[in-house]
Structures are given as C-alpha cells and as structure tokens.
Write an enzyme that holds these catalytic residues in place. Sequence first.
Site, short mmCIF file in Angstrom:
data_model
loop_
_atom_site.label_atom_id
_atom_site.label_comp_id
_atom_site.label_asym_id
_atom_site.label_seq_id
_atom_site.Cartn_x
_atom_site.Cartn_y
_atom_site.Cartn_z
CE LYS A 35 -4.20 -1.74 0.23
NZ LYS A 35 -5.27 -1.42 -0.75
CG ASP A 37 -4.04 -0.69 -3.98
OD1 ASP A 37 -4.40 0.27 -4.69
OD2 ASP A 37 -4.82 -1.38 -3.30
CD GLU A 62 -5.13 -2.79 -6.69
OE1 GLU A 62 -6.21 -2.73 -6.08
OE2 GLU A 62 -4.29 -3.71 -6.51
CG ASP A 98 -9.67 -1.88 -6.80
OD1 ASP A 98 -10.84 -2.25 -7.00
OD2 ASP A 98 -9.16 -1.92 -5.67
CE LYS A 108 -10.90 -4.78 -3.34
NZ LYS A 108 -10.18 -4.02 -4.38
#
Length: 330
Positions: A109, A139, A165, A193, A217
Amino acid sequence: MSTLPSTAELLSAARVVSIPMRIKFRGILHREALLVEGPAGWGEFCPFPEYDDAEAEPWLRSAIEAGWQGFPPAVRKRVAVNATVPAVPAAEVEPILARFGPVVAVKVKVAELGQTTADDLARVAEVRRLLPAAGLRVDANGGWTVAEAITALTAFAEHTLEYAEQPVMAIDGLRAVRLELRRRGIDLLIAADESVRKETDPLRVAREDAADLLVIKAAPLGGVRRALEIVAQAGLPAVVSSALDTSVGISAGVALAAALPELPYACGLGTVSLMQGDVTEHPLVPDGGWLTTGPVQVSDDLLKAYAADPHRTTWWLERLERVSTRLGAA
C-alpha cells in the site's frame, strides 16, 4: 437471480461481527461484517460504513448469491495469493510478511494520507530486499495526482514492479499515467480497481485504453457471476482481490478466481492474515502462498465471541433492511 430471499428471511439469518485488526488498515482497527446463512451456505455483507445504500447494493447481491445460489463451477482447485503490506514504516514490514508465510507476490500500500513518496519508496525497497524474487505490485487507491503518480512510479521502477494499482482515481488520469510511463520507457502495467467497481460503467476503463489489467472484487461487483461477465466483456487480464473480508467473504473471492478462464497473477485474497480473529476455526489464510477452493464452516462459538455490540448490530440490521428493500425483496 430469479428469486430473492425476503427481507425478513435475511434479517432472521443475519449475524453481525466485529473483528479486531492486527494493524490499522484503511484506517480500520475493527472490521465489521454482517453474515447471512442461506440454503447454499454463508454469505457476507460488509460494505464499508461510509458507503451509501446505493453503493452497498451489489454487496448484498453478492452475499445472497453465496447463501442462496452458490458459486459457479471452478476450473482450478487452488489459487495463488499475494501478501499485503499496509502503509507501515519500513521497519515493520518484516513481521507483517512473516504472517503470510511463503508467497509468490506482495502488494504494498502506498499514497497514504500524511506520508511521502520517500516513505513509500522505503517500504517498497524493504519488501524487495526481503523477497528479491517475489512479484511486487503497489496499490495507491487513487491517492495520487497524475504528476505525483508519475514521479513515484518512476522512482519505484528500479524495484521491478509487476503493476501499479489505481495510481490515480479518474479514468482519464489513469490513461495519462500509463502513456507517460510508456513515453519514458518504463515498462510498468497499470491496473484499475476503483475505476471498475465504483464506476456506473465498469467497462469504460477498458474501452478508453486506460489500464492493462483489472483488479476485481466479487462483493462490490454484485457477486461472482457478475464479476465473471465484466472480465469477459472487458477482454483484459484480471487479478481477484478482497475487501478486507472474513473467511466467508474471502471464499467468494477464491470462487471467483477459481472460475476465471485465465489467472496470470497471484490474487489479493490473503487479508485474513491481517486480522486477529475470524468466524471459522479454519481461516482462509495462504498455505505456502496458495488458497484452496471450498465452503467455509462457520463457528457459532466464534460468531458469539466476535459479536458486535448491540448499537452496531442494530446499525447493520437497519442497513440490511434498507438495502434489501432497494433490491426489491418483499
């Protein structure tokens, strides 16, 4: 789905849990989730509290699919899983990675509010030092501007990333970052995403050539079957990820990954390792970097141990009732 369970049926089957995190993730110290048991098994409804009822709607569709319809057939029995490193100081990276055991890939992250590119770079460098052969991806959750993304990703290039991402939030910004990195000769894939799951048109990012792959997801897209349709229509490679779910929610992600015709990248389905508890005696945590398909056996003792307090339980049940009504349940 031809027949929805009634609102009363959902409410009677609902259990609300609050599970402490090992470390703050997305600003969360306790992950709350509402679980429902249907004839096909358990489903999980856990849109983040700040999401409105419209955004929560597909999450309920996903929970109903799991509990009342079950998942489509799998084409593989196990799924490769990446470790996830939150936006922690570099000194805290090693013990976090240790909780995941052997893995083939790590997602880091970055772009956390209040942190700098130097903080991110130190974290990425530490992961690469500890796991020199692992696939490495970052991400940003749309946290950078276009200029910030280009600066940061150029700096990260020496650590050989698989992909970045959602470096910026807007689709036109994703495309601008992607093109500028190519112009600079930086061979880094861009993954979308939020630009898939938060858009009213989840295929726009593919049509506008703004990404090289999709991060999908199950819950935010309305379930496994709907997610499979989106991937097929987009025509891009996909990575399956989770939304910080219990093992019940993770099982939907595993079912999605197991049903995809192609799965070229390790998936972000190892986040149960970031929690201090779960709703099953056999949590879906990676074994040697892999998760296997199959149902989750929910423990009534653990549901009781991690039961949310009465105020939060009422909040979730009222939310379930509102969103169920939106779906058209009687």
